[in-house]
Design a protein around this motif. Structure first.
Motif, PDB file in Angstrom:
ATOM      1  N   ASP A 189     -25.804  17.811   6.184  1.00 35.97           N
ATOM      2  CA  ASP A 189     -24.890  16.873   5.531  1.00 35.97           C
ATOM      3  C   ASP A 189     -23.935  17.699   4.682  1.00 35.97           C
ATOM      4  N   VAL A 190     -22.634  17.559   4.952  1.00 38.67           N
ATOM      5  CA  VAL A 190     -21.643  18.410   4.284  1.00 38.67           C
ATOM      6  C   VAL A 190     -20.545  17.559   3.660  1.00 38.67           C
ATOM      7  N   LYS A 191     -20.087  17.996   2.485  1.00 37.50           N
ATOM      8  CA  LYS A 191     -18.917  17.376   1.869  1.00 37.50           C
ATOM      9  C   LYS A 191     -17.714  18.262   2.153  1.00 37.50           C
ATOM     10  N   LEU A 192     -16.657  17.662   2.724  1.00 42.19           N
ATOM     11  CA  LEU A 192     -15.474  18.411   3.119  1.00 42.19           C
ATOM     12  C   LEU A 192     -14.246  17.889   2.386  1.00 42.19           C
ATOM     13  N   SER A 193     -13.391  18.808   2.015  1.00 43.67           N
ATOM     14  CA  SER A 193     -12.120  18.391   1.427  1.00 43.67           C
ATOM     15  C   SER A 193     -11.065  18.158   2.500  1.00 43.67           C
ATOM     16  N   ARG A 194     -11.327  18.684   3.713  1.00 47.46           N
ATOM     17  CA  ARG A 194     -10.364  18.545   4.813  1.00 47.46           C
ATOM     18  C   ARG A 194     -11.117  18.238   6.108  1.00 47.46           C
ATOM     19  N   GLY A 195     -11.571  16.999   6.258  1.00 47.06           N
ATOM     20  CA  GLY A 195     -12.255  16.599   7.482  1.00 47.06           C
ATOM     21  C   GLY A 195     -11.250  16.208   8.549  1.00 47.06           C
ATOM     22  N   PRO A 196     -11.696  15.624   9.667  1.00 48.49           N
ATOM     23  CA  PRO A 196     -10.775  15.127  10.692  1.00 48.49           C
ATOM     24  C   PRO A 196      -9.745  14.187  10.093  1.00 48.49           C
ATOM     25  N   SER A 197      -8.509  14.324  10.513  1.00 52.08           N
ATOM     26  CA  SER A 197      -7.416  13.576   9.886  1.00 52.08           C
ATOM     27  C   SER A 197      -7.577  12.065  10.021  1.00 52.08           C
ATOM     28  N   ASP A 198      -8.193  11.607  11.146  1.00 49.47           N
ATOM     29  CA  ASP A 198      -8.346  10.166  11.328  1.00 49.47           C
ATOM     30  C   ASP A 198      -9.723   9.675  10.908  1.00 49.47           C
ATOM     31  N   GLY A 199     -10.536  10.573  10.353  1.00 49.58           N
ATOM     32  CA  GLY A 199     -11.863  10.189   9.916  1.00 49.58           C
ATOM     33  C   GLY A 199     -12.830   9.909  11.040  1.00 49.58           C
ATOM     34  N   GLY A 200     -12.474  10.277  12.287  1.00 47.48           N
ATOM     35  CA  GLY A 200     -13.321   9.976  13.429  1.00 47.48           C
ATOM     36  C   GLY A 200     -14.283  11.104  13.757  1.00 47.48           C
ATOM     37  N   LEU A 201     -14.975  10.916  14.873  1.00 47.79           N
ATOM     38  CA  LEU A 201     -15.885  11.934  15.379  1.00 47.79           C
ATOM     39  C   LEU A 201     -15.079  13.043  16.034  1.00 47.79           C
ATOM     40  N   GLN A 202     -15.547  14.279  15.838  1.00 48.16           N
ATOM     41  CA  GLN A 202     -14.793  15.390  16.392  1.00 48.16           C
ATOM     42  C   GLN A 202     -15.740  16.470  16.874  1.00 48.16           C
ATOM     43  N   LEU A 203     -15.472  16.964  18.081  1.00 46.56           N
ATOM     44  CA  LEU A 203     -16.232  18.058  18.664  1.00 46.56           C
ATOM     45  C   LEU A 203     -15.310  19.239  18.872  1.00 46.56           C
ATOM     46  N   GLY A 204     -15.724  20.409  18.396  1.00 46.46           N
ATOM     47  CA  GLY A 204     -14.997  21.636  18.651  1.00 46.46           C
ATOM     48  C   GLY A 204     -15.905  22.627  19.360  1.00 46.46           C
ATOM     49  N   SER A 205     -15.403  23.314  20.374  1.00 47.49           N
ATOM     50  CA  SER A 205     -16.251  24.251  21.107  1.00 47.49           C
ATOM     51  C   SER A 205     -15.428  25.409  21.635  1.00 47.49           C
ATOM     52  N   SER A 206     -16.120  26.535  21.819  1.00 50.82           N
ATOM     53  CA  SER A 206     -15.495  27.734  22.368  1.00 50.82           C
ATOM     54  C   SER A 206     -16.582  28.532  23.064  1.00 50.82           C
ATOM     55  N   ALA A 207     -16.271  29.723  23.485  1.00 59.65           N
ATOM     56  CA  ALA A 207     -17.262  30.574  24.129  1.00 59.65           C
ATOM     57  C   ALA A 207     -18.360  30.982  23.157  1.00 59.65           C
ATOM     58  N   THR A 208     -18.087  30.880  21.863  1.00 56.37           N
ATOM     59  CA  THR A 208     -19.047  31.360  20.861  1.00 56.37           C
ATOM     60  C   THR A 208     -19.988  30.285  20.342  1.00 56.37           C
ATOM     61  N   GLY A 209     -19.708  28.993  20.644  1.00 57.30           N
ATOM     62  CA  GLY A 209     -20.582  27.934  20.153  1.00 57.30           C
ATOM     63  C   GLY A 209     -19.876  26.598  20.107  1.00 57.30           C
ATOM     64  N   PHE A 210     -20.429  25.678  19.328  1.00 59.44           N
ATOM     65  CA  PHE A 210     -19.768  24.389  19.146  1.00 59.44           C
ATOM     66  C   PHE A 210     -20.087  23.844  17.760  1.00 59.44           C
ATOM     67  N   ALA A 211     -19.281  22.883  17.342  1.00 59.21           N
ATOM     68  CA  ALA A 211     -19.498  22.180  16.075  1.00 59.21           C
ATOM     69  C   ALA A 211     -19.094  20.726  16.258  1.00 59.21           C
ATOM     70  N   PHE A 212     -19.811  19.857  15.568  1.00 56.47           N
ATOM     71  CA  PHE A 212     -19.577  18.418  15.680  1.00 56.47           C
ATOM     72  C   PHE A 212     -19.563  17.831  14.279  1.00 56.47           C
ATOM     73  N   LEU A 213     -18.619  16.924  14.021  1.00 54.13           N
ATOM     74  CA  LEU A 213     -18.515  16.273  12.721  1.00 54.13           C
ATOM     75  C   LEU A 213     -18.484  14.758  12.891  1.00 54.13           C
ATOM     76  N   ALA A 214     -19.279  14.075  12.075  1.00 58.72           N
ATOM     77  CA  ALA A 214     -19.307  12.612  12.073  1.00 58.72           C
ATOM     78  C   ALA A 214     -19.192  12.129  10.638  1.00 58.72           C
ATOM     79  N   PRO A 215     -18.216  11.253  10.337  1.00 58.90           N
ATOM     80  CA  PRO A 215     -17.990  10.817   8.953  1.00 58.90           C
ATOM     81  C   PRO A 215     -19.001   9.774   8.502  1.00 58.90           C
ATOM     82  N   TYR A 216     -19.500   9.926   7.303  1.00 57.39           N
ATOM     83  CA  TYR A 216     -20.404   8.940   6.722  1.00 57.39           C
ATOM     84  C   TYR A 216     -19.659   7.833   5.967  1.00 57.39           C
ATOM     85  N   GLY A 217     -18.390   8.063   5.681  1.00 60.30           N
ATOM     86  CA  GLY A 217     -17.629   7.048   4.964  1.00 60.30           C
ATOM     87  C   GLY A 217     -17.855   7.061   3.465  1.00 60.30           C
ATOM     88  N   ARG A 218     -18.465   8.125   2.940  1.00 60.07           N
ATOM     89  CA  ARG A 218     -18.686   8.234   1.491  1.00 60.07           C
ATOM     90  C   ARG A 218     -17.676   9.239   0.927  1.00 60.07           C
TER      91      ARG A 218
END
Length: 493
Positions: A189-218
């Motif tokens: 669970d992470v607090k971000l100052s710059r999350g996805p611009s639309d507040g939606g779910l976002q998946l990022g991936s490359s040859a080195t790995g992946f990351a996924f973010l889901a907003p809690y709305g808090r």
């Protein structure tokens, strides 16, 4: 076997077990839940509630309250700047609800208790013996080795909803074929100052790995809270290795292609992912549901959703058989839910493999093909409906045509929605405007549809059992499922 203490014993007090217990108690059955953890788990892996599960929860009066505790997203950003669009789903809930599983657990826990289920925490199962007319379970307080504290409980049926490391599955010596597919995945669970611009779910991936973010709305003055999932191909360690300082931030920034602005990191956990499924969800009078029956990649958010729907499918069938329906009704739990579990394993596995592609040519093809495919409305809606659960269906079988086995929640009714009508767990007969209402049938609620579609008989789990233009035709299907007015042991579906 001596007289049972309960109609049903549910092993496991997570969302799957609590759904089953609440549904059975709502129908008047005596139910106890045995949960080995003394306190509710304050942290959990699941965070996404899909449209079909929200419909199931609405049928128990829980969806609106949960929506107030989370945030919704109409889509998921995935590969090559493409987006899995949920906004076109044919549902009252054309989105995914993002909320910690603890909120879902609490709501289902209140539901189970309010309906009359006996929830016993801090009790672990140490023995199980299935017999022709019931099941005997040996249980004791967790970590208590004193034999005098062991209790013997008897029930007509047992539902094993005790997770991926199921004690019941082990006691029955059941196979759980499959394999590990991904190690050293980190949830946080992470607090971000710059999350996805639309507040939606976002998946990022490359040859080195992946990351996924889901907003809690808090939100507060410092930023917004998200659930993060990260995987680093170059940092593969055992599950017991603590999440290192800076590990989550490093992978998030790298895979999202920007500084996401981590302000704070709360709960975190490292785990590995497996793909497994038991060959049979039914072993005599014992049934497996949720992670006890199937485990898969967390990508796609399918675990909690599939398990809750397992429970909704099973509970009313046990009640029906206890009321005199043929035993073959219980076999339909396997024939309906096992293929769904297999499909979930496939689609979550496919998404995982797509996210972890290593060769650059393969990633380029992925980033080209996926956006083009999702730009085709039919393909977009097919994939979205599969992940949201609204597109899943059971086999049609005999009679009723193409609608049999589909979810009925989208049928417009005069003055009410189906999920509210079914909050007592009963069957619903949806009549056309010109149909004459039948004589009163116990446990069947007649309503009228608000369009020109056919008459429909809806099962307690919200799926169509029969559809047609003859208002008398529904009774045969009802009798096949419930045994009402017949002694036939033949259930076709």
């Amino acid at each position: 076997m001596s007289p049972p203490d309960f109609d049903v014993l549910v092993i496991g007090g997570g969302p799957v077990g609590l759904t089953a217990a609440g549904d059975l108690a709502r129908l008047g059955r005596t139910v106890a839940v045995l949960e080995r953890w003394p306190q509710v788990n304050p942290s959990s892996r699941a965070f996404a509630v899909m449209a079909r599960t929200l419909e199931v929860l609405d049928g128990r009066g829980l969806a609106d309250g949960l929506l107030e505790l989370g945030t919704t997203t109409p889509g998921v950003d995935i590969f090559g700047r493409s987006r899995l669009d949920l906004s076109k789903l044919p549902s009252r809930y054309p989105f995914a609800l993002i909320t910690p599983q603890t909120n879902v657990d609490a709501a289902l826990g209140r539901y189970a208790v309010d309906q009359g289920a006996d929830v016993r925490r801090g009790i672990e199962v140490v023995g199980l013996r299935a017999e022709a007319d019931g099941v005997t379970v040996n249980a004791r307080p967790k970590n208590d080795e004193n034999p005098s504290h062991e209790q013997v409980l008897r029930a007509r049926y047992v539902i094993a909803a005790d997770g991926a490391h199921s004690t019941v599955r082990r006691l029955l010596d059941l196979p759980f074929p499959g394999r590990p597919v991904l190690s050293s995945v980190v949830l946080a669970d992470v607090k971000l100052s710059r999350g996805p611009s639309d507040g939606g779910l976002q998946l990022g991936s490359s040859a080195t790995g992946f990351a996924f973010l889901a907003p809690y709305g808090r939100h507060d003055a410092d930023g917004s809270w998200f659930r993060a999932m990260t995987w680093d191909r170059g940092h593969q360690v055992d599950d017991t290795v603590p999440v290192g300082e800076g590990e989550v931030e490093r992978v998030l920034n790298r895979e999202m292609g920007r500084d996401v602005g981590i302000v704070e990191i709360g709960w975190n956990s490292r785990f590995h992912s497996e793909e497994r499924q038991v060959p049979s969800y039914r072993v005599g009078r014992v049934f497996l549901a949720g992670d006890a029956a199937h485990v898969h990649s967390p990508i796609g958010g399918q675990g909690l959703n599939t398990g809750v729907q397992d429970a909704a499918n099973l509970a009313w069938k046990i009640d029906a058989v206890l009321s005199g329906a043929p035993d073959a009704v219980l076999d339909t739990y396997q024939s309906e839910r096992h293929p769904i579990g297999r499909r979930v394993l496939f689609q979550s596995g496919a998404m995982l493999r797509a996210a972890t592609l290593h060769p650059k040519p393969a990633r380029l093809v992925r980033n080209s093909v996926v956006p083009r495919a999702l730009s085709i409305p039919f393909v977009r809606d097919l994939i979205a409906g599969s992940f949201a659960g609204t597109g899943l269906r059971y086999a049609r079988g005999r009679g009723g045509g193409r609608l049999v086995g589909t979810r009925a929640a989208g049928i417009p009714l005069v003055g009410e929605r189906l999920t509210r009508v079914q909050r007592n767990g009963r069957w619903v007969l949806i009549l056309r405007a010109e149909d004459e209402a039948p004589e009163s049938v116990p446990h069947v609620i007649p309503v009228r549809r608000d369009d020109d579609g056919p008459a429909v008989l809806v099962r307690p789990d919200g799926y169509v059992a029969w559809a047609g233009t003859s208002p008398a035709g529904w009774l045969e299907a009802y009798e096949r499922w419930t045994g009402a007015g017949t002694t036939s042991a033949d259930v076709h579906h």
